[in-house]
Design a protein around this motif. Structure first.
Motif, mmCIF file in Angstrom:
data_model
loop_
_atom_site.group_PDB
_atom_site.id
_atom_site.type_symbol
_atom_site.label_atom_id
_atom_site.label_comp_id
_atom_site.label_asym_id
_atom_site.label_seq_id
_atom_site.Cartn_x
_atom_site.Cartn_y
_atom_site.Cartn_z
ATOM 1 N N ASN A 1 0.678 -0.940 -0.102
ATOM 2 C CA ASN A 1 -0.069 0.054 0.050
ATOM 3 C C ASN A 1 0.939 1.217 -0.097
ATOM 4 O O ASN A 1 1.803 1.398 0.479
ATOM 5 N N PRO A 2 0.391 2.368 -0.560
ATOM 6 C CA PRO A 2 1.143 3.630 -0.408
ATOM 7 C C PRO A 2 1.827 4.136 0.847
ATOM 8 O O PRO A 2 2.974 4.378 0.829
ATOM 9 N N VAL A 3 1.017 3.438 1.826
ATOM 10 C CA VAL A 3 1.506 4.075 3.288
ATOM 11 C C VAL A 3 2.773 3.084 3.529
ATOM 12 O O VAL A 3 3.501 3.700 4.390
ATOM 13 N N ASP A 4 3.105 2.162 3.066
ATOM 14 C CA ASP A 4 4.291 1.220 3.192
ATOM 15 C C ASP A 4 5.501 1.995 2.908
ATOM 16 O O ASP A 4 6.538 2.064 3.741
ATOM 17 N N SER B 1 5.430 4.565 -8.320
ATOM 18 C CA SER B 1 5.367 5.058 -9.612
ATOM 19 C C SER B 1 3.845 5.871 -9.899
ATOM 20 O O SER B 1 3.616 6.672 -10.603
ATOM 21 N N GLY B 2 3.081 5.311 -8.794
ATOM 22 C CA GLY B 2 1.646 5.948 -8.982
ATOM 23 C C GLY B 2 0.814 5.672 -9.964
ATOM 24 O O GLY B 2 -0.230 6.079 -10.253
ATOM 25 N N HIS B 3 1.353 4.650 -10.962
ATOM 26 C CA HIS B 3 0.429 4.379 -12.187
ATOM 27 C C HIS B 3 0.203 2.918 -12.155
ATOM 28 O O HIS B 3 0.430 2.167 -12.905
ATOM 29 N N LYS C 1 -4.073 -3.668 -6.910
ATOM 30 C CA LYS C 1 -3.225 -3.888 -5.838
ATOM 31 C C LYS C 1 -1.890 -4.790 -6.473
ATOM 32 O O LYS C 1 -2.150 -5.362 -7.220
ATOM 33 N N ILE C 2 -0.866 -4.266 -5.858
ATOM 34 C CA ILE C 2 0.544 -5.106 -5.803
ATOM 35 C C ILE C 2 0.337 -6.111 -4.725
ATOM 36 O O ILE C 2 0.477 -5.556 -3.691
ATOM 37 N N VAL C 3 0.655 -7.307 -5.092
ATOM 38 C CA VAL C 3 0.920 -8.356 -4.069
ATOM 39 C C VAL C 3 2.148 -9.080 -3.947
ATOM 40 O O VAL C 3 3.029 -8.865 -5.078
#
Length: 310
Positions: free
Chosen positions: A40-43, A299-301, A305-307
């Motif tokens: 998550n972006p917070v990570d 990258s914001g694009h 989700k990224i797993v």
């Protein structure tokens, strides 16, 4: 156990494989054999030190708050779960008054039962790991905003990890959904049941073309112009809920920081098994490639989700 950690703030390059002792299991926790986690972006914001004013880092930090796996050991008082249960959760712990410690990018994680729910059978471990933080964020912002059946909601960053869940959850409520996204993601939003609009200059006019009287709720998952444009797209009496900008409160709305909640997770699981909520996975990385997963998130694009597979 093997884990990914960082011992100082910095870029993705500070992430490194590390051998750590197996975590201890408290009375109200269970030990989970991790099968998948997600980014998550917070990570990466925590890793970069951006949240240091809010949270102390206990180095070495193991990143990650999302998890899906199998219960390997139970604590002294955990009647909710048993060994062998497949679970998923948002494992943000109350440690030292808000410190970052004991994340999910590891082979094992000790998780308080209040942060977990049983994994729905309809989802793989990778899909389940994609849901907790983003799904809870969407669910809790929708609830805080008071969205009701028949209302119209504008979802900003609707193709992202949180936004794509918000679109689906709003649709299960019987709301009409308008979602901002780049042109390349418009067909994806239509597949989720949303009416897409392109963000950027002229957004208010494009939204008003679809909803001449304005929208009832704005859900902001991106910040900046999303809050600035809210008064131009909200109907009289409408409200905004934001996870990025506390200026939403100045507009009479809500600023929301997601909380672990087993009951909310169980509701997301129910919707998953009912076929009403499905995770969109952008890419799956191996644990050893966690730095690349962080780079992609930064990258914001990313659509969905990224797993990270453990």
């Amino acid at each position: 156990m093997r884990a990914i950690t960082y011992s100082r703030y910095g870029g993705p390059e500070v992430l490194e494989p590390t051998d750590l002792p197996d975590p201890k299991v408290g009375p109200d926790s269970v030990l989970v054999r991790v099968r998948a986690a997600s980014v998550n972006p917070v990570d990466w914001k925590v890793r970069a030190g951006y949240l240091d004013p809010l949270m102390d880092a206990v180095f070495p930090v193991t990143p990650g708050w999302d998890v899906a796996g199998v219960v390997e050991r139970v604590g002294l008082d955990t009647p909710e779960l048993q060994v062998g249960d497949e679970v998923f959760g948002y494992v943000r712990k109350d440690v030292l008054g808000g410190s970052v410690a004991g994340g999910t990018f590891a082979e094992l994680v000790a998780a308080p039962v209040r942060t977990l729910a049983r994994k729905p059978s309809a989802w793989s471990f990778e899909e389940a790991a994609a849901v907790p933080l983003a799904g809870l964020t969407a669910y809790q912002t929708i609830r805080r905003a008071g969205l009701e059946p028949g209302q119209t909601v504008l979802v900003h960053a609707a193709a992202g990890g949180v936004g794509s869940f918000a679109v689906q959850l709003a649709r299960t409520l019987g709301a009409r959904v308008i979602g901002t996204a780049s042109q390349t993601n418009h067909e994806f939003l239509r597949s989720l049941g949303a009416e897409p609009v392109t963000y950027g200059e002229g957004l208010a006019d494009r939204v008003r073309a679809l909803a001449p009287d304005g929208v009832d709720v704005v859900l902001d998952y991106v910040g900046g112009d999303a809050v600035d444009s809210a008064p131009d797209v909200l109907r009289d009496g409408g409200t905004i809920a934001s996870i990025t900008d506390d200026r939403a409160r100045e507009l009479g709305g809500h600023y929301v920081w997601v909380r672990p909640d087993a009951a909310d997770l169980a509701e997301l699981a129910r919707l998953g098994d009912a076929g009403e909520l499905r995770p969109e996975i952008a890419e799956v990385f191996d644990l050893a490639d966690a730095a690349d997963a962080h780079r992609l998130s930064e990258s914001g694009h990313v659509r969905g989700k990224i797993v990270v597979r453990v």
